[in-house]
Motif scaffolding. Structure first.
Motif, PDB file in Angstrom:
ATOM      1  N   PRO A  32       8.802   4.980  -8.739  1.00  0.00           N
ATOM      2  CA  PRO A  32       9.887   4.755  -9.702  1.00  0.00           C
ATOM      3  C   PRO A  32       9.698   3.465 -10.501  1.00  0.00           C
ATOM      4  O   PRO A  32       9.136   2.487 -10.000  1.00  0.00           O
ATOM      5  N   ALA A  33      10.194   3.472 -11.731  1.00  0.00           N
ATOM      6  CA  ALA A  33       9.998   2.341 -12.642  1.00  0.00           C
ATOM      7  C   ALA A  33      10.795   1.103 -12.208  1.00  0.00           C
ATOM      8  O   ALA A  33      10.449  -0.022 -12.565  1.00  0.00           O
ATOM      9  N   ASP A  34      11.852   1.318 -11.406  1.00  0.00           N
ATOM     10  CA  ASP A  34      12.727   0.174 -11.077  1.00  0.00           C
ATOM     11  C   ASP A  34      12.301  -0.602  -9.820  1.00  0.00           C
ATOM     12  O   ASP A  34      12.966  -1.552  -9.428  1.00  0.00           O
ATOM     13  N   VAL A  35      11.192  -0.212  -9.169  1.00  0.00           N
ATOM     14  CA  VAL A  35      10.760  -1.000  -7.992  1.00  0.00           C
ATOM     15  C   VAL A  35       9.963  -2.214  -8.473  1.00  0.00           C
ATOM     16  O   VAL A  35       9.318  -2.162  -9.525  1.00  0.00           O
ATOM     17  N   PRO A  36       9.995  -3.328  -7.707  1.00  0.00           N
ATOM     18  CA  PRO A  36       9.235  -4.517  -8.115  1.00  0.00           C
ATOM     19  C   PRO A  36       7.737  -4.193  -8.214  1.00  0.00           C
ATOM     20  O   PRO A  36       7.228  -3.343  -7.480  1.00  0.00           O
ATOM     21  N   ASP A  37       7.082  -4.904  -9.117  1.00  0.00           N
ATOM     22  CA  ASP A  37       5.662  -4.649  -9.377  1.00  0.00           C
ATOM     23  C   ASP A  37       4.802  -4.812  -8.122  1.00  0.00           C
ATOM     24  O   ASP A  37       3.919  -4.000  -7.858  1.00  0.00           O
ATOM     25  N   TRP A  38       5.098  -5.839  -7.315  1.00  0.00           N
ATOM     26  CA  TRP A  38       4.287  -6.098  -6.112  1.00  0.00           C
ATOM     27  C   TRP A  38       4.422  -4.961  -5.105  1.00  0.00           C
ATOM     28  O   TRP A  38       3.463  -4.567  -4.461  1.00  0.00           O
ATOM     29  N   LEU A  39       5.653  -4.402  -5.016  1.00  0.00           N
ATOM     30  CA  LEU A  39       5.896  -3.316  -4.058  1.00  0.00           C
ATOM     31  C   LEU A  39       5.150  -2.051  -4.500  1.00  0.00           C
ATOM     32  O   LEU A  39       4.548  -1.355  -3.675  1.00  0.00           O
ATOM     33  N   ARG A  40       5.175  -1.801  -5.807  1.00  0.00           N
ATOM     34  CA  ARG A  40       4.457  -0.638  -6.333  1.00  0.00           C
ATOM     35  C   ARG A  40       2.961  -0.768  -6.034  1.00  0.00           C
ATOM     36  O   ARG A  40       2.300   0.199  -5.665  1.00  0.00           O
ATOM     37  N   GLN A  41       2.447  -1.981  -6.193  1.00  0.00           N
ATOM     38  CA  GLN A  41       1.025  -2.239  -5.933  1.00  0.00           C
ATOM     39  C   GLN A  41       0.682  -1.999  -4.456  1.00  0.00           C
ATOM     40  O   GLN A  41      -0.321  -1.367  -4.132  1.00  0.00           O
ATOM     41  N   VAL A  42       1.561  -2.487  -3.572  1.00  0.00           N
ATOM     42  CA  VAL A  42       1.359  -2.311  -2.123  1.00  0.00           C
ATOM     43  C   VAL A  42       1.370  -0.825  -1.773  1.00  0.00           C
ATOM     44  O   VAL A  42       0.524  -0.341  -1.018  1.00  0.00           O
ATOM     45  N   GLN A  43       2.325  -0.083  -2.341  1.00  0.00           N
ATOM     46  CA  GLN A  43       2.414   1.361  -2.059  1.00  0.00           C
ATOM     47  C   GLN A  43       1.172   2.106  -2.572  1.00  0.00           C
ATOM     48  O   GLN A  43       0.621   2.969  -1.889  1.00  0.00           O
ATOM     49  N   THR A  44       0.727   1.745  -3.779  1.00  0.00           N
ATOM     50  CA  THR A  44      -0.449   2.405  -4.376  1.00  0.00           C
ATOM     51  C   THR A  44      -1.692   2.163  -3.529  1.00  0.00           C
ATOM     52  O   THR A  44      -2.456   3.091  -3.238  1.00  0.00           O
ATOM     53  N   PHE A  45      -1.897   0.901  -3.124  1.00  0.00           N
ATOM     54  CA  PHE A  45      -3.073   0.585  -2.308  1.00  0.00           C
ATOM     55  C   PHE A  45      -2.913   1.075  -0.870  1.00  0.00           C
ATOM     56  O   PHE A  45      -3.903   1.317  -0.187  1.00  0.00           O
ATOM     57  N   GLY A  46      -1.678   1.243  -0.434  1.00  0.00           N
ATOM     58  CA  GLY A  46      -1.427   1.829   0.887  1.00  0.00           C
ATOM     59  C   GLY A  46      -1.927   3.266   0.931  1.00  0.00           C
ATOM     60  O   GLY A  46      -2.564   3.699   1.901  1.00  0.00           O
ATOM     61  N   ILE A  47      -1.691   4.001  -0.160  1.00  0.00           N
ATOM     62  CA  ILE A  47      -2.175   5.387  -0.254  1.00  0.00           C
ATOM     63  C   ILE A  47      -3.708   5.393  -0.319  1.00  0.00           C
ATOM     64  O   ILE A  47      -4.370   6.245   0.278  1.00  0.00           O
ATOM     65  N   PHE A  48      -4.301   4.401  -1.009  1.00  0.00           N
ATOM     66  CA  PHE A  48      -5.767   4.293  -1.050  1.00  0.00           C
ATOM     67  C   PHE A  48      -6.313   4.040   0.352  1.00  0.00           C
ATOM     68  O   PHE A  48      -7.275   4.667   0.789  1.00  0.00           O
ATOM     69  N   ALA A  49      -5.657   3.125   1.084  1.00  0.00           N
ATOM     70  CA  ALA A  49      -6.103   2.773   2.441  1.00  0.00           C
ATOM     71  C   ALA A  49      -6.006   3.958   3.393  1.00  0.00           C
ATOM     72  O   ALA A  49      -6.800   4.080   4.331  1.00  0.00           O
ATOM     73  N   ALA A  50      -5.043   4.863   3.159  1.00  0.00           N
ATOM     74  CA  ALA A  50      -4.891   6.042   4.022  1.00  0.00           C
ATOM     75  C   ALA A  50      -6.180   6.854   4.053  1.00  0.00           C
ATOM     76  O   ALA A  50      -6.521   7.469   5.066  1.00  0.00           O
ATOM     77  N   GLY A  51      -6.916   6.842   2.936  1.00  0.00           N
ATOM     78  CA  GLY A  51      -8.208   7.542   2.878  1.00  0.00           C
ATOM     79  C   GLY A  51      -9.188   6.966   3.883  1.00  0.00           C
ATOM     80  O   GLY A  51      -9.932   7.700   4.536  1.00  0.00           O
ATOM     81  N   TYR A  52      -9.171   5.633   4.038  1.00  0.00           N
ATOM     82  CA  TYR A  52     -10.066   4.981   5.006  1.00  0.00           C
ATOM     83  C   TYR A  52      -9.649   5.299   6.437  1.00  0.00           C
ATOM     84  O   TYR A  52     -10.487   5.520   7.301  1.00  0.00           O
ATOM     85  N   LEU A  53      -8.336   5.324   6.667  1.00  0.00           N
ATOM     86  CA  LEU A  53      -7.844   5.579   8.028  1.00  0.00           C
ATOM     87  C   LEU A  53      -8.139   7.008   8.471  1.00  0.00           C
ATOM     88  O   LEU A  53      -8.291   7.276   9.655  1.00  0.00           O
ATOM     89  N   ALA A  54      -8.235   7.926   7.504  1.00  0.00           N
ATOM     90  CA  ALA A  54      -8.505   9.332   7.842  1.00  0.00           C
ATOM     91  C   ALA A  54      -9.987   9.572   8.144  1.00  0.00           C
ATOM     92  O   ALA A  54     -10.350  10.605   8.700  1.00  0.00           O
ATOM     93  N   ARG A  55     -10.838   8.596   7.782  1.00  0.00           N
ATOM     94  CA  ARG A  55     -12.288   8.803   7.925  1.00  0.00           C
ATOM     95  C   ARG A  55     -12.725   9.087   9.362  1.00  0.00           C
ATOM     96  O   ARG A  55     -13.449  10.051   9.599  1.00  0.00           O
ATOM     97  N   PRO A  56     -12.310   8.257  10.347  1.00  0.00           N
ATOM     98  CA  PRO A  56     -12.827   8.500  11.708  1.00  0.00           C
ATOM     99  C   PRO A  56     -12.469   9.884  12.242  1.00  0.00           C
ATOM    100  O   PRO A  56     -13.326  10.580  12.776  1.00  0.00           O
TER     101      PRO A  56
END
Length: 433
Positions: free
Chosen positions: A47-71
């Motif tokens: 959503p557009a109304d969340v703080p920029d830092w939180l959006r960044q954390v959520q976006t990179f959290g989804i990226f990191a999920a790819g690494y966690l699924a690897r093993p």
């Protein structure tokens, strides 16, 4: 005559190596392209109304999920790779990457679907992570079991270069899109283009992999009914702890050097030394090309002089090359291209890693042994390295140099250990134990 008895690569060997490297490059491109468009993806899927830092954390959290699924993904695919065949899993891994990549390009955004949009994006990233977890160990095993014994180093080095080429391809596609389209067009539809490209190319690569043949080593195992009688992973953990430890340490060296010198360095140069972004990215592209050459060169040297010597001397050169780069960068951009190219070439020592790993486990559990060690180590050290280096920078701006130097020393020590333990590295015969 079996391929392992002569020293030249046959036409079929070159075909196998080319298709494996092409598929690996496209899978890495699919996995990494997300990062180049993370800012736009954050705007479209949250959503557009969340703080920029939180959006960044959520976006990179989804990226990191790819690494966690690897093993988990890697271990499941390796289990079946050791039980039903390398080729089937090799084709499945590329399909499992291509379809979610295509799907990300088609996903409705937050404005259309609301909270379901980021959840679907998360599912796609998890599938991508599972695919890459199976692809890398699978590709190394596949080519090593196909080519002649004396060419395994070259094959593994070339394949590792192919995987790294996927990162370079992602960078080039992102550069072209950002140079040719306006910010509003990229935000609207432009960010979808690299995912469409990746998905379509992946499906083409999967189609081409139909022409590959099952590895002679696996066919031998099957013919002699020598496939693992127990759970392959259980056999690895019970009987091959030394191979696991060696493979995990080498994966730490591989993942951390690429993360620090290739992925993190441009941002560090911009932030700490104030070097313009365009300049750091050009130098980074040159360093990545030199890394590709370094991987192939390492593979050629391994075939000639053995893993112990190549890893030992290569690690010392890595220590010198990376330290020179970080120290010269601290003085400004004068020698940036030359020192970054040298550092990139020296990181090519990682081309030795798969050669040691495919020889660290017997054929019946090889895929599982490499997959467990590589993916677990990559999930831990690939994820922790950026955090550790960032925290250490608060103590000394030279933290990246010291971190790579410490790992290079570990690589040199592992080279010494290998020199004294050659008998523990079996050849690639199907029935070695």
């Amino acid at each position: 005559m079996p391929s392992s008895l002569h020293h030249r690569l046959s036409r079929q060997d070159y075909k196998t190596l080319s298709l494996a490297a092409l598929g690996g490059a496209l899978e890495f491109y699919d996995f990494i392209i997300y990062v180049f468009f993370a800012a736009v993806i954050g705007e479209r899927f949250f959503p557009a109304d969340v703080p920029d830092w939180l959006r960044q954390v959520q976006t990179f959290g989804i990226f990191a999920a790819g690494y966690l699924a690897r093993p988990l993904g890697g271990m499941i695919m390796a289990h079946f790779g050791d039980r039903v065949g390398r080729k089937k899993m090799f084709s499945l891994s590329i399909l499992l990457m291509a379809l979610p990549t295509l799907a990300i390009g088609l996903l409705p955004t937050w404005q259309t679907l609301g909270v379901a949009a980021p959840l679907l994006l998360l599912v796609m990233r998890v599938l991508q992570g599972a695919a890459i977890g199976g692809e890398v160990p699978g590709a190394w095993v596949f080519v090593a079991e196909h080519v002649p014994e004396k060419r395994i180093g070259f094959a593994c080095g070339t394949l590792t270069a192919g995987l790294t080429a996927g990162i370079l391809l992602g960078s080039l596609v992102a550069t072209v899109i950002n140079s040719t389209l306006s910010a509003s067009v990229i935000s609207d539809i432009g960010w979808r283009i690299p995912f469409f490209l990746g998905g379509i190319f992946g499906l083409v690569a999967m189609y081409l992999r139909r022409w590959l043949q099952e590895t002679p080593v696996f066919q031998q195992l099957k013919a002699r009914e020598a496939l693992s009688k127990t759970l392959p992973l259980k056999a690895v953990l019970l009987s091959h702890k030394r191979g696991v430890a060696l493979s995990m340490l080498l994966t730490w060296l591989l993942s951390a050097c690429i993360v620090v010198v290739i992925l993190m360095a441009p941002a560090l140069l911009q932030k700490q030394q104030g070097i313009p972004a365009a300049l750091t990215l050009q130098a980074n592209s040159l360093a990545t090309v030199m890394l590709l050459a370094g991987c192939i060169l390492s593979g050629l040297i391994v075939d000639r002089w053995g893993a112990a010597l190549t890893l030992g001397i290569g690690s010392i050169l890595l220590a010198i090359g990376s330290t020179l780069f970080f120290y010269c960068a601290a003085w400004g951009s004068g020698y940036l291209f030359a020192t970054y190219a040298i550092a990139g070439l020296s990181v090519g020592v990682v081309g030795v890693v798969p050669f040691v790993m495919v020889r660290a486990f017997p054929a019946a559990v090889r895929f599982s042994g490499i997959s467990f060690s590589y993916n677990l180590s990559y999930a831990i050290f690939g994820g922790l390295t950026p955090i550790v280096v960032t925290l250490l920078i608060k103590t000394t701006p030279m933290a990246p140099a010291w971190y790579v130097l410490a790992l290079a020393m570990m690589g040199a020590l592992l080279g010494l250990w290998l020199a004294g333990n050659k008998r523990h590295l079996p050849l690639l015969r199907a029935l070695d134990h």
